[in-house]
Design a protein around this motif. Structure first.
Motif, mmCIF file in Angstrom:
data_model
loop_
_atom_site.group_PDB
_atom_site.id
_atom_site.type_symbol
_atom_site.label_atom_id
_atom_site.label_comp_id
_atom_site.label_asym_id
_atom_site.label_seq_id
_atom_site.Cartn_x
_atom_site.Cartn_y
_atom_site.Cartn_z
ATOM 1 N N ARG A 165 31.953 18.313 19.841
ATOM 2 C CA ARG A 165 31.970 16.993 19.222
ATOM 3 C C ARG A 165 31.253 15.884 19.993
ATOM 4 N N THR A 166 30.777 16.133 21.192
ATOM 5 C CA THR A 166 30.029 15.136 21.953
ATOM 6 C C THR A 166 29.189 15.832 23.012
ATOM 7 N N LEU A 167 28.249 15.111 23.585
ATOM 8 C CA LEU A 167 27.364 15.671 24.605
ATOM 9 C C LEU A 167 28.029 15.544 25.971
ATOM 10 N N ILE A 168 28.596 16.624 26.445
ATOM 11 C CA ILE A 168 29.312 16.668 27.720
ATOM 12 C C ILE A 168 28.295 16.847 28.853
ATOM 13 N N ARG A 169 28.468 16.092 29.922
ATOM 14 C CA ARG A 169 27.534 16.138 31.043
ATOM 15 C C ARG A 169 28.040 17.055 32.161
ATOM 16 N N CYS A 170 27.121 17.484 33.038
ATOM 17 C CA CYS A 170 27.463 18.308 34.198
ATOM 18 C C CYS A 170 26.613 17.864 35.383
ATOM 19 N N TYR A 171 27.141 18.095 36.604
ATOM 20 C CA TYR A 171 26.455 17.627 37.811
ATOM 21 C C TYR A 171 26.711 18.556 38.990
ATOM 22 N N PHE A 172 25.803 18.486 39.981
ATOM 23 C CA PHE A 172 26.061 19.063 41.296
ATOM 24 C C PHE A 172 26.911 18.074 42.067
ATOM 25 N N SER A 173 27.825 18.570 42.893
ATOM 26 C CA SER A 173 28.598 17.682 43.755
ATOM 27 C C SER A 173 27.658 17.095 44.808
ATOM 28 N N PRO A 174 28.052 15.991 45.457
ATOM 29 C CA PRO A 174 27.159 15.298 46.391
ATOM 30 C C PRO A 174 26.750 16.147 47.600
ATOM 31 N N ALA A 175 25.516 15.978 48.017
ATOM 32 C CA ALA A 175 24.995 16.711 49.174
ATOM 33 C C ALA A 175 25.692 16.285 50.464
ATOM 34 N N TYR A 176 25.891 14.994 50.634
ATOM 35 C CA TYR A 176 26.441 14.479 51.890
ATOM 36 C C TYR A 176 27.856 14.989 52.153
ATOM 37 N N VAL A 207 21.119 34.082 16.968
ATOM 38 C CA VAL A 207 22.571 33.895 16.923
ATOM 39 C C VAL A 207 22.925 33.085 15.689
ATOM 40 N N PRO A 208 24.096 33.328 15.139
ATOM 41 C CA PRO A 208 24.516 32.553 13.967
ATOM 42 C C PRO A 208 24.627 31.068 14.303
ATOM 43 N N ALA A 209 24.233 30.238 13.372
ATOM 44 C CA ALA A 209 24.288 28.790 13.582
ATOM 45 C C ALA A 209 25.720 28.285 13.391
ATOM 46 N N TRP A 210 26.044 27.216 14.079
ATOM 47 C CA TRP A 210 27.311 26.515 13.888
ATOM 48 C C TRP A 210 27.078 25.085 14.358
ATOM 49 N N ASP A 211 27.889 24.172 13.932
ATOM 50 C CA ASP A 211 27.721 22.766 14.287
ATOM 51 C C ASP A 211 28.846 22.329 15.223
ATOM 52 N N TYR A 212 28.497 22.089 16.475
ATOM 53 C CA TYR A 212 29.484 21.759 17.505
ATOM 54 C C TYR A 212 30.213 20.444 17.222
ATOM 55 N N ARG A 213 29.679 19.622 16.331
ATOM 56 C CA ARG A 213 30.300 18.332 16.039
ATOM 57 C C ARG A 213 31.538 18.453 15.157
ATOM 58 N N TYR A 214 31.649 19.549 14.412
ATOM 59 C CA TYR A 214 32.697 19.627 13.402
ATOM 60 C C TYR A 214 33.661 20.798 13.540
ATOM 61 N N SER A 215 33.338 21.794 14.308
ATOM 62 C CA SER A 215 34.217 22.963 14.366
ATOM 63 C C SER A 215 34.288 23.538 15.775
ATOM 64 N N ARG A 216 35.317 24.291 16.018
ATOM 65 C CA ARG A 216 35.486 24.991 17.297
ATOM 66 C C ARG A 216 34.397 26.039 17.462
ATOM 67 N N TYR A 217 34.124 26.383 18.709
ATOM 68 C CA TYR A 217 33.147 27.426 18.987
ATOM 69 C C TYR A 217 33.708 28.761 18.499
ATOM 70 N N PRO A 218 32.963 29.484 17.679
ATOM 71 C CA PRO A 218 33.471 30.759 17.150
ATOM 72 C C PRO A 218 33.797 31.760 18.265
ATOM 73 N N GLN A 219 34.978 32.333 18.213
ATOM 74 C CA GLN A 219 35.426 33.283 19.237
ATOM 75 C C GLN A 219 34.428 34.423 19.432
ATOM 76 N N GLN A 220 33.853 34.920 18.346
ATOM 77 C CA GLN A 220 32.933 36.048 18.457
ATOM 78 C C GLN A 220 31.661 35.676 19.229
ATOM 79 N N HIS A 221 31.331 34.395 19.310
ATOM 80 C CA HIS A 221 30.147 33.965 20.063
ATOM 81 C C HIS A 221 30.382 34.033 21.573
#
Length: 186
Positions: free
Chosen positions: A100-111, A65-79
């Motif tokens: 532009r930053t490392l976004i986190r993700c999680y599972f919701s709580p089991a309980y 895939v073509p390279a791009w830098d997530y810190r400086y530009s929007r994600y290319p639409q064609q990607h």
């Protein structure tokens, strides 16, 4: 993505490979069942994985895939239309943005939720909540002015907090009809 077995680190080789993301990974979260986890990627997708589906190193595939830098530009639409030809993930969740930053993700709580949701911050100043099974967007929490890098769901109470580059921490609570922002901490 390389998977390592802590019992065999002395070999210097990963236990296997899971392919599917087109660009780097920003965060992973385990479901705690010994086999399932999610990863958030710079390809604007969260992927659900089963460790039992990994391949040996010899079988690994890389996508071109073509390279791009997530810190400086929007994600290319064609990607947005690109998919890894050998994607091993169980599901893919799209809608949020990782820029532009490392976004986190999680599972919701089991309980309190039975881990039936996946949630993540987003560069578009929102928190996204996805249904694990259907992949559909359940809720988009709006209220911040800048990127939401992290969020945390209370393990027992119906409350979630999010922190943003806008310097605010928001607390979200649920009622029978919707999720509402209840307070800010400056």
């Amino acid at each position: 993505m390389q998977v390592w077995d802590r019992r065999c680190l002395s070999t210097g080789e990963p236990a296997g490979i899971l392919t599917g993301h087109l660009h780097g990974i920003t965060h992973i979260d385990s479901r705690g069942d010994g086999r399932s986890f999610i990863s958030n990627g710079k390809d604007q997708a969260i992927k659900l994985w089963d460790i039992r589906k990994m391949m040996s190193n010899a079988e690994s595939y890389t996508a071109r895939v073509p390279a791009w830098d997530y810190r400086y530009s929007r994600y290319p639409q064609q990607h947005n239309q690109l998919r890894h030809p050998h994607d091993q993930s169980l599901a893919t969740y799209r809608g949020h943005s990782v820029l532009r930053t490392l976004i986190r993700c999680y599972f919701s709580p089991a309980y309190s939720t039975g881990q039936k949701y996946i949630y993540t911050g987003s560069y578009d100043s929102s928190v996204y909540i996805y249904d694990v099974v259907s992949g559909s967007l359940v809720e988009k929490l709006k209220g911040h002015q800048l990127a939401v890098r992290d969020c945390s769901w209370h393990p027992f109470d119906p409350a979630l907090v999010s922190s943003s580059w806008d310097g605010r921490v928001a607390k979200w609570t649920s009622n029978p009809d919707c999720v509402q922002e209840t307070s800010d901490v400056d």
